[in-house]
Design an enzyme around this catalytic site. Structure first.
Site, PDB file in Angstrom:
ATOM      1  N   SER A   1      32.597 -49.082  48.602  1.00 54.66           N
ATOM      2  CA  SER A   1      33.181 -48.741  47.306  1.00 54.66           C
ATOM      3  C   SER A   1      32.172 -47.912  46.540  1.00 54.66           C
ATOM      4  O   SER A   1      30.953 -48.040  46.757  1.00 54.66           O
ATOM      5  CB  SER A   1      33.509 -50.006  46.507  1.00 54.66           C
ATOM      6  OG  SER A   1      33.825 -49.698  45.161  1.00 54.66           O
TER       7      SER A   1
ATOM      8  N   TYR B   1      30.504 -58.023  43.326  1.00 52.88           N
ATOM      9  CA  TYR B   1      31.227 -57.018  44.109  1.00 52.88           C
ATOM     10  C   TYR B   1      30.353 -55.789  44.346  1.00 52.88           C
ATOM     11  O   TYR B   1      30.244 -55.308  45.485  1.00 52.88           O
ATOM     12  CB  TYR B   1      32.506 -56.631  43.372  1.00 52.88           C
ATOM     13  CG  TYR B   1      33.363 -55.622  44.101  1.00 52.88           C
ATOM     14  CD1 TYR B   1      34.164 -56.008  45.170  1.00 52.88           C
ATOM     15  CD2 TYR B   1      33.377 -54.278  43.721  1.00 52.88           C
ATOM     16  CE1 TYR B   1      34.958 -55.089  45.847  1.00 52.88           C
ATOM     17  CE2 TYR B   1      34.167 -53.348  44.393  1.00 52.88           C
ATOM     18  CZ  TYR B   1      34.952 -53.757  45.446  1.00 52.88           C
ATOM     19  OH  TYR B   1      35.726 -52.847  46.102  1.00 52.88           O
TER      20      TYR B   1
END
Length: 257
Positions: free
Chosen positions: A147, A165
Site C-alpha cells: 500500500s 497498517y
C-alpha cells in the site's frame, strides 16, 4: 512486441483474499489472461459467488475457505491450493486487514491482529508455496499487495490513525526486496504493488469521508477504479515482467510522486 508476453495460459495463480475487492480484480485479470485460479477467503459464500463470476468469464477456478490468521493451518492451505491444478506458479499475497486508533490508544491486540494477517501469514504462505512448488520448479512469480501507506506516514489533516497498517505494509515492501535478492538466483521474481485509494471494504469509509480533502493531493484527480490494478498485476505475473524483481510499484494516481 507480442502480446503473448502477457499470456498466463498453463499457469496457476493462488490469490489470497480473492473473493472481492482488489483480489477479485486481480483474479479477473489473470483469468482473462488464461491462468487457472485458486482463491482463498474466510467466507464460503463469497468464494462461491466469486467462483461463479469468474467461471462465467471462462476461467477455471478452485477455492479454499480458510482463516489465514490461524497460522498453523497455512501448510494445509498451501497443499490444498497446489492440489487443485497440480502446482502453483503465481502467488498473490493480497489478504489484509486494518485497525484505526491513535498511537497512544492503539490496543496491542489490534496491532497483533494486523501484523498476523498482513505480515506473518504472507511470510508463512510464501515459505510453504516456495518450498512445495516454486523452488523445485526453479520458477515462480510472487506479487505482494502492499500500500502507499507502507511508503510513509499519513497527512495529519486527514486524521487517519492507521499506524499498525502502515507499519505492516512497510514490512511487506522490505520483505519483497529481501526475498527478491534471496530467491532471484533460483528463478523466482518477487515484487509488490502499492495501491493508493481503491473502493475496497477497508478504504471505502475513508474515501467517502475524506474525498474533498484527499482529491487535491492526487494528480490524476480520481481514486482507483475496477480496472486500474489489473495491468500492473498482470505485468508482474507474466513474462512481460520477467526482468523486474524487488520492485514496489505505486498505483496511486500520482499521490506519492
Amino acid at each position: 512486441m507480442s502480446l503473448k508476453l502477457f499470456d498466463l495460459s498453463g499457469r496457476t495463480a493462488l490469490i489470497t483474499g480473492g473473493s472481492r475487492g482488489l483480489g477479485l480484480q486481480i483474479a479477473e485479470a489473470y483469468g482473462a489472461a488464461g491462468a487457472k485460479l485458486v482463491l482463498t477467503a474466510r467466507k464460503r459464500h463469497e468464494l462461491d459467488e466469486a467462483a461463479a463470476h469468474l467461471g462465467a468469464m471462462g476461467a477455471e477456478v478452485a477455492t479454499v475457505a480458510c482463516d489465514l490468521t490461524e497460522i498453523d493451518t497455512i501448510p494445509d492451505v498451501a497443499a490444498q491450493a497446489g492440489a487443485a491444478f497440480g502446482g502453483i506458479d503465481i502467488l498473490v499475497n493480497n489478504a489484509g486487514t486494518s485497525w484505526g486508533a491513535p498511537m497512544e490508544a492503539h490496543p496491542l491486540d489490534g496491532w497483533n491482529k494486523v501484523m498476523t494477517l498482513n505480515v506473518t501469514a504472507p511470510y508463512v504462505l510464501t515459505q510453504e508455496v516456495g518450498k512445495r512448488f516454486m523452488l523445485p520448479a526453479g520458477s515462480g512469480r510472487i506479487v505482494n499487495i502492499a500500500s502507499v501507506a507502507g511508503l510513509g506516514g499519513n497527512r495529519a489533516d486527514l486524521e487517519m490513525y492507521t499506524i499498525a497498517y502502515n507499519t505492516s505494509k512497510g514490512a511487506m515492501i522490505t520483505f519483497t526486496r529481501a526475498l527478491a535478492t534471496e530467491w532471484g538466483p533460483r528463478g523466482i521474481n518477487v515484487n509488490a504493488l502499492a495501491p493508493g485509494f481503491f473502493p475496497s471494504k477497508l478504504a471505502q469509509v475513508l474515501m467517502d469521508r475524506l474525498e474533498e480533502k484527499m482529491m487535491p493531493g492526487i494528480p490524476l484527480r480520481r481514486f482507483g477504479g475496477e480496472e486500474d490494478l489489473k495491468g500492473p498485476a498482470l505485468l508482474l505475473a507474466s513474462d512481460a515482467g520477467r526482468h523486474i524483481t524487488g520492485e514496489c510499484i505505486a498505483v496511486d494516481g500520482g499521490m506519492m510522486a
